[in-house]
Design a protein around this motif. Structure first.
Motif, PDB file in Angstrom:
ATOM      1  N   VAL A  97      -4.107  11.064 -17.529  1.00 26.83           N
ATOM      2  CA  VAL A  97      -2.792  10.446 -17.734  1.00 26.83           C
ATOM      3  C   VAL A  97      -2.536   9.390 -16.657  1.00 26.83           C
ATOM      4  O   VAL A  97      -2.057   8.289 -16.944  1.00 26.83           O
ATOM      5  CB  VAL A  97      -1.671  11.514 -17.736  1.00 26.83           C
ATOM      6  N   GLY A  98      -2.871   9.711 -15.428  1.00 26.55           N
ATOM      7  CA  GLY A  98      -2.729   8.753 -14.334  1.00 26.55           C
ATOM      8  C   GLY A  98      -3.572   7.515 -14.544  1.00 26.55           C
ATOM      9  O   GLY A  98      -3.151   6.398 -14.215  1.00 26.55           O
ATOM     10  N   ASN A  99      -4.746   7.678 -15.105  1.00 22.93           N
ATOM     11  CA  ASN A  99      -5.612   6.531 -15.371  1.00 22.93           C
ATOM     12  C   ASN A  99      -5.001   5.613 -16.431  1.00 22.93           C
ATOM     13  O   ASN A  99      -5.129   4.391 -16.344  1.00 22.93           O
ATOM     14  CB  ASN A  99      -7.007   6.992 -15.798  1.00 22.93           C
ATOM     15  N   LEU A 100      -4.325   6.190 -17.411  1.00 23.90           N
ATOM     16  CA  LEU A 100      -3.643   5.368 -18.420  1.00 23.90           C
ATOM     17  C   LEU A 100      -2.566   4.502 -17.763  1.00 23.90           C
ATOM     18  O   LEU A 100      -2.439   3.318 -18.074  1.00 23.90           O
ATOM     19  CB  LEU A 100      -3.015   6.264 -19.495  1.00 23.90           C
ATOM     20  N   LYS A 137       0.827  -1.210   0.000  1.00 23.92           N
ATOM     21  CA  LYS A 137       0.000   0.000   0.000  1.00 23.92           C
ATOM     22  C   LYS A 137       0.862   1.261   0.000  1.00 23.92           C
ATOM     23  O   LYS A 137       0.487   2.277  -0.596  1.00 23.92           O
ATOM     24  CB  LYS A 137      -0.908  -0.013   1.228  1.00 23.92           C
ATOM     25  N   GLU A 138       1.998   1.230   0.647  1.00 28.70           N
ATOM     26  CA  GLU A 138       2.826   2.423   0.822  1.00 28.70           C
ATOM     27  C   GLU A 138       3.827   2.678  -0.305  1.00 28.70           C
ATOM     28  O   GLU A 138       4.346   3.781  -0.426  1.00 28.70           O
ATOM     29  CB  GLU A 138       3.585   2.342   2.151  1.00 28.70           C
ATOM     30  N   HIS A 139       4.108   1.686  -1.147  1.00 30.04           N
ATOM     31  CA  HIS A 139       5.181   1.865  -2.127  1.00 30.04           C
ATOM     32  C   HIS A 139       4.967   3.031  -3.099  1.00 30.04           C
ATOM     33  O   HIS A 139       5.951   3.651  -3.511  1.00 30.04           O
ATOM     34  CB  HIS A 139       5.499   0.554  -2.870  1.00 30.04           C
ATOM     35  N   PRO A 140       3.727   3.408  -3.473  1.00 30.34           N
ATOM     36  CA  PRO A 140       3.590   4.580  -4.350  1.00 30.34           C
ATOM     37  C   PRO A 140       4.099   5.871  -3.692  1.00 30.34           C
ATOM     38  O   PRO A 140       4.762   6.687  -4.346  1.00 30.34           O
ATOM     39  CB  PRO A 140       2.084   4.649  -4.628  1.00 30.34           C
ATOM     40  N   LYS A 141       3.828   6.028  -2.415  1.00 24.37           N
ATOM     41  CA  LYS A 141       4.299   7.215  -1.687  1.00 24.37           C
ATOM     42  C   LYS A 141       5.823   7.233  -1.639  1.00 24.37           C
ATOM     43  O   LYS A 141       6.451   8.270  -1.902  1.00 24.37           O
ATOM     44  CB  LYS A 141       3.709   7.228  -0.269  1.00 24.37           C
ATOM     45  N   TRP A 142       6.420   6.095  -1.330  1.00 24.90           N
ATOM     46  CA  TRP A 142       7.879   6.021  -1.260  1.00 24.90           C
ATOM     47  C   TRP A 142       8.505   6.263  -2.626  1.00 24.90           C
ATOM     48  O   TRP A 142       9.528   6.916  -2.733  1.00 24.90           O
ATOM     49  CB  TRP A 142       8.323   4.677  -0.702  1.00 24.90           C
ATOM     50  N   PHE A 154       0.269   8.412  -7.327  1.00 28.33           N
ATOM     51  CA  PHE A 154      -1.139   8.018  -7.460  1.00 28.33           C
ATOM     52  C   PHE A 154      -1.359   6.927  -8.504  1.00 28.33           C
ATOM     53  O   PHE A 154      -2.443   6.827  -9.073  1.00 28.33           O
ATOM     54  CB  PHE A 154      -1.990   9.257  -7.775  1.00 28.33           C
ATOM     55  N   HIS A 155      -0.355   6.073  -8.729  1.00 25.62           N
ATOM     56  CA  HIS A 155      -0.546   5.057  -9.763  1.00 25.62           C
ATOM     57  C   HIS A 155      -1.541   3.965  -9.362  1.00 25.62           C
ATOM     58  O   HIS A 155      -2.016   3.231 -10.221  1.00 25.62           O
ATOM     59  CB  HIS A 155       0.794   4.471 -10.254  1.00 25.62           C
ATOM     60  N   HIS A 156      -1.906   3.876  -8.103  1.00 26.86           N
ATOM     61  CA  HIS A 156      -2.973   2.948  -7.683  1.00 26.86           C
ATOM     62  C   HIS A 156      -4.312   3.657  -7.526  1.00 26.86           C
ATOM     63  O   HIS A 156      -5.355   3.009  -7.480  1.00 26.86           O
ATOM     64  CB  HIS A 156      -2.603   2.256  -6.375  1.00 26.86           C
TER      65      HIS A 156
END
Length: 169
Positions: free
Chosen positions: A158-161, A125-130, A150-152
């Motif tokens: 663009v993020g949704n892609l 859960k935390e890896h996107p922040k890191w 915010f890739h999850h």
């Protein structure tokens, strides 16, 4: 199901080709290549697959700058996992747990007395922040940092892609 078995195999035996290295060098600034190479080979392969997927779909609605930022984010979206790498069985557990109802996921995460069950989910859960923090430290553009963060839970088109391509791989 077959796709997940294939994904497991490629996770065990990832291949990085000279063509892949050219792609990395074409899109990542020098200061960010070390973020990519610090990832486990399976994560490198996954990130390359996500980037190549996005290059194939080549959304016409994006500017050249946005496309470059998207590919940079694709190549580095899991770099936060380098801070606390998971063992293979933990990675499999996280993938399987992700398909459970949210109530069960939350219950497994709350089992702090059973670290082997709760810790991998917390790290996932935390890896996107890191990853966002690492990419910011490497001096990447704020747009790339936010795509990684915010890739999850994408906040933009663009993020949704990136989110959709990540889930395809």
């Amino acid at each position: 199901m077959f796709y997940r078995i294939q994904q497991f195999y490629y996770g065990l035996f990832p291949q990085i080709t000279s063509k892949d290295l050219i792609l990395i060098q074409a899109y990542l600034p020098e200061r960010a290549i070390s973020l990519f190479t610090a990832q486990l080979p399976a994560d490198q392969r996954h990130c390359l697959d996500v980037a190549q997927d996005l290059l194939k779909i080549n959304p016409a609605s994006l500017s050249l700058s946005q496309k470059n930022q998207l590919i940079q984010a694709a190549l580095l979206h899991d770099c936060g996992k380098t801070l606390y790498p998971l063992k293979l069985w933990q990675r499999v557990y996280v993938v399987l747990a992700a398909h459970l109802p949210q109530l069960i996921w939350d219950y497994l995460k709350s089992l702090s007395q059973i670290q082997s069950l709760s810790r991998p989910l917390e790290l996932a859960k935390e890896h996107p922040k890191w990853g966002a923090e690492l990419s910011a430290q490497a001096g990447l553009e704020e747009e790339v940092v936010q795509l990684i963060r915010f890739h999850h839970t994408p906040k933009s088109e663009v993020g949704n892609l990136l989110y959709l391509a990540d889930n395809r791989h």
